[in-house]
Design an enzyme around this catalytic site. Sequence first.
Site, PDB file in Angstrom:
ATOM      1  N   LYS A 196      38.553  70.869  49.447  1.00 49.30           N
ATOM      2  CA  LYS A 196      37.208  71.452  49.473  1.00 49.30           C
ATOM      3  C   LYS A 196      37.211  72.685  50.369  1.00 49.30           C
ATOM      4  O   LYS A 196      37.277  72.593  51.586  1.00 49.30           O
ATOM      5  CB  LYS A 196      36.163  70.454  49.985  1.00 49.30           C
ATOM      6  CG  LYS A 196      34.757  70.959  49.612  1.00 49.30           C
ATOM      7  CD  LYS A 196      33.668  70.509  50.538  1.00 49.30           C
ATOM      8  CE  LYS A 196      33.576  71.229  51.838  1.00 49.30           C
ATOM      9  NZ  LYS A 196      33.174  72.664  51.754  1.00 49.30           N
ATOM     10  N   GLU A 271      42.118  69.710  63.001  1.00 50.19           N
ATOM     11  CA  GLU A 271      42.449  70.943  63.725  1.00 50.19           C
ATOM     12  C   GLU A 271      41.105  71.570  64.074  1.00 50.19           C
ATOM     13  O   GLU A 271      40.401  72.048  63.195  1.00 50.19           O
ATOM     14  CB  GLU A 271      43.308  71.826  62.822  1.00 50.19           C
ATOM     15  CG  GLU A 271      44.174  72.761  63.589  1.00 50.19           C
ATOM     16  CD  GLU A 271      43.555  74.117  63.657  1.00 50.19           C
ATOM     17  OE1 GLU A 271      42.789  74.335  64.629  1.00 50.19           O
ATOM     18  OE2 GLU A 271      43.809  74.935  62.769  1.00 50.19           O
ATOM     19  N   CYS A 305      40.469  79.684  65.958  1.00 51.20           N
ATOM     20  CA  CYS A 305      40.339  78.502  66.808  1.00 51.20           C
ATOM     21  C   CYS A 305      41.155  78.676  68.084  1.00 51.20           C
ATOM     22  O   CYS A 305      40.848  78.079  69.098  1.00 51.20           O
ATOM     23  CB  CYS A 305      40.779  77.271  66.041  1.00 51.20           C
ATOM     24  SG  CYS A 305      42.280  77.537  65.114  1.00 51.20           S
ATOM     25  N   GLU A 402      32.839  77.222  72.801  1.00 52.83           N
ATOM     26  CA  GLU A 402      33.535  78.089  71.853  1.00 52.83           C
ATOM     27  C   GLU A 402      32.508  79.009  71.180  1.00 52.83           C
ATOM     28  O   GLU A 402      31.545  78.539  70.583  1.00 52.83           O
ATOM     29  CB  GLU A 402      34.233  77.241  70.785  1.00 52.83           C
ATOM     30  CG  GLU A 402      34.922  78.081  69.732  1.00 52.83           C
ATOM     31  CD  GLU A 402      35.711  77.243  68.727  1.00 52.83           C
ATOM     32  OE1 GLU A 402      35.128  76.359  68.084  1.00 52.83           O
ATOM     33  OE2 GLU A 402      36.924  77.503  68.582  1.00 52.83           O
TER      34      GLU A 402
HETATM   35  P1  NAI Z   1      32.130  73.393  59.994  1.00 52.81           P
HETATM   36  O1  NAI Z   1      32.993  72.494  60.793  1.00 52.81           O
HETATM   37  O2  NAI Z   1      30.761  72.932  59.642  1.00 52.81           O
HETATM   38  O3  NAI Z   1      32.872  73.756  58.601  1.00 52.81           O
HETATM   39  C1  NAI Z   1      34.246  73.589  58.323  1.00 52.81           C
HETATM   40  C2  NAI Z   1      34.419  72.852  56.997  1.00 52.81           C
HETATM   41  O4  NAI Z   1      33.841  71.558  57.117  1.00 52.81           O
HETATM   42  C3  NAI Z   1      33.717  73.512  55.805  1.00 52.81           C
HETATM   43  O5  NAI Z   1      34.512  73.336  54.641  1.00 52.81           O
HETATM   44  C4  NAI Z   1      32.448  72.717  55.683  1.00 52.81           C
HETATM   45  O6  NAI Z   1      31.915  72.714  54.383  1.00 52.81           O
HETATM   46  C5  NAI Z   1      32.924  71.324  56.062  1.00 52.81           C
HETATM   47  N1  NAI Z   1      31.887  70.414  56.549  1.00 52.81           N
HETATM   48  C6  NAI Z   1      30.743  70.717  57.220  1.00 52.81           C
HETATM   49  N2  NAI Z   1      30.041  69.601  57.479  1.00 52.81           N
HETATM   50  C7  NAI Z   1      30.736  68.567  56.959  1.00 52.81           C
HETATM   51  C8  NAI Z   1      30.528  67.159  56.914  1.00 52.81           C
HETATM   52  N3  NAI Z   1      29.450  66.600  57.447  1.00 52.81           N
HETATM   53  N4  NAI Z   1      31.474  66.395  56.323  1.00 52.81           N
HETATM   54  C9  NAI Z   1      32.582  66.944  55.786  1.00 52.81           C
HETATM   55  N5  NAI Z   1      32.825  68.262  55.791  1.00 52.81           N
HETATM   56  C10 NAI Z   1      31.919  69.068  56.374  1.00 52.81           C
HETATM   57  O7  NAI Z   1      32.068  74.779  60.724  1.00 52.81           O
HETATM   58  P2  NAI Z   1      30.919  75.917  60.614  1.00 52.81           P
HETATM   59  O8  NAI Z   1      29.581  75.270  60.652  1.00 52.81           O
HETATM   60  O9  NAI Z   1      31.220  76.780  59.459  1.00 52.81           O
HETATM   61  O10 NAI Z   1      31.178  76.727  61.942  1.00 52.81           O
HETATM   62  C11 NAI Z   1      30.624  76.278  63.167  1.00 52.81           C
HETATM   63  C12 NAI Z   1      31.586  76.448  64.298  1.00 52.81           C
HETATM   64  O11 NAI Z   1      32.737  75.660  64.042  1.00 52.81           O
HETATM   65  C13 NAI Z   1      32.129  77.839  64.510  1.00 52.81           C
HETATM   66  O12 NAI Z   1      31.251  78.636  65.241  1.00 52.81           O
HETATM   67  C14 NAI Z   1      33.389  77.534  65.253  1.00 52.81           C
HETATM   68  O13 NAI Z   1      33.101  77.311  66.610  1.00 52.81           O
HETATM   69  C15 NAI Z   1      33.875  76.237  64.641  1.00 52.81           C
HETATM   70  N6  NAI Z   1      34.917  76.464  63.615  1.00 52.81           N
HETATM   71  C16 NAI Z   1      36.217  76.246  63.938  1.00 52.81           C
HETATM   72  C17 NAI Z   1      37.212  76.521  63.035  1.00 52.81           C
HETATM   73  C18 NAI Z   1      38.636  76.297  63.346  1.00 52.81           C
HETATM   74  O14 NAI Z   1      39.496  77.010  62.836  1.00 52.81           O
HETATM   75  N7  NAI Z   1      38.990  75.312  64.144  1.00 52.81           N
HETATM   76  C19 NAI Z   1      36.930  77.079  61.714  1.00 52.81           C
HETATM   77  C20 NAI Z   1      35.505  77.208  61.434  1.00 52.81           C
HETATM   78  C21 NAI Z   1      34.553  76.925  62.378  1.00 52.81           C
END
Ligand code: NAI
Length: 498
Positions: A196, A271, A305, A402
Amino acid sequence: MATAVQAKSHAAVFLEQDKRMLIDGDWVQARHGRTLEVYDPARGEVIDHVPAGDAEDIDLAVAAARRAFEDSDWSRMSASDRGRVIWRIGDLILENADELAELESLDNGKPLGVARAADVPLAADLFLYMAGFATKIHGQTLPISVPFAPGAQFHSYTLKEPIGVVGQIIPWNFPLLMAAWKLGPALATGCTIVLKPAEQTPLSALRLAEIMLDAGLPDGVVNVVTGFGETAGAALAAHPGVDKIAFTGSTEVGKLIVKAAADDLKRVTLELGGKSPNVVFADADLEMAIPGAANAIFFNHGQCCCAGSRLYVEQKVYDDVLAGVSERASQIKVGPGLDPDTEMGPLVSAEQLERVTGYLQSGEREGVRTVTGGKQVGEHGYFVAPTVLDGAGKGNRVFDEEIFGPVVTAIPFKDSADIAPAANETVYGLAAGIWTNNLTRAHRLIPQLRAGTVWVNTYNIFDAALPFGGYKQSGWGREMGEEVIHEYTETKSVCIGL
Ligand code: NAI
Ligand code: MG
């Protein structure tokens, strides 16, 4: 007419196509027919629509992946042939590199040149590296002693078997590369997958799915369901037919994944976030360390990240480093990713723009000094100026949390004995940087840092052979390298009485 079509880039042609998801080798709409909007973050405008898959679509995709795992050309394929298919995926990524880079730049906002030089070749290289592992996944023969059975003889060995059906949920900061990091090892081990992509950046994963079919991947081995996290992602994480979830994203959602996986104790690797310390000692070569510290935070607009977001600088050189990094920050050319002069593009979404500018405002309210940047750039698109903050500390949100944007907080330190505790004073532990010409100092500090990666006199170096992942709340498990192979295999011990 024909010439007009020829003049269009492959990416433009792809954009015009009706977007469908890949389930069981078929290109399908979401069952309930809904779609989600895809934005160009440089203009803040909708450029495409993709299916908004939901729990029903996840059910179908998981069932297809299960069939492919248990009984298909894939499960019967030799390891050598599996490796060849994975290699072909890497080759085809390189053959289509310009198109993939353009899609990535358009969808995520990153500079085209960066996508072409880093994201796309790294994604290809990951598949090429993992292709070699397909034939090198094996157990051991173990001489056992069995103290309670004197004189008995046994033949004992271990088998490494694929974990099964894997759900992979990936973020938007490196859409193609994160897909590669997850798909490569899962395919090498013989797993089947439901991927996904992030709702913000689904395009390159759909193009990659076409490439994987062209490479000869049998139907159902990789299924790509586009959709929102709260619906498609949550359904995948909780699905009883999934043996493992591999997730990259926020620590907050990482914890939700763990809870969703708890009911059936599926395997989980995560991660997650970071607030990585980057430490500059006075003896460092500042001509390297200053641009290095700027790259550590500003690469990919700080949407990494592992971004070096806490810049610790030895007091003696603090003013010089602060001035140097700030000067570089103010010179970075911010603009649309497809503009060849652009060095930094927009943030990925209106939501991230709001999040990052919200942090900047909270810093200002709390009296943190903005040395350069500190605000949104322009009125269209999601641009933020590269920002250097001075004087933040514990209790300031810009220091503790972050930000995931182009914002670094610089902090002076006097005594090198204080630096390890300061660097480790965070719930995260993804990466750390050290800049010094003193070998002893570097080697003494490396084991004290609670971080999954330590870079010395460099930063943001990634390679398919080098494991990547976090200590503490930065995650569970490792991606890449030989280590990731263990994350997609179960070990079976076999003991035969002779
Ligand atoms: P997020 O963690 O919500 O999104 C990442 C993935 O998880 C996306 O594919 C999203 O559709 C999915 N997702 C979201 N809610 C979910 C749920 N309840 N169950 C299963 N999958 C789910 O991140 P978001 O909201 O886009 O960004 C928020 C913050 O997260 C950013 O500001 C950053 O701090 C952090 N982040 C960290 C990343 C990394 O590389 N470790 C990458 C993206 C965001
Ligand atoms: Mg979210």
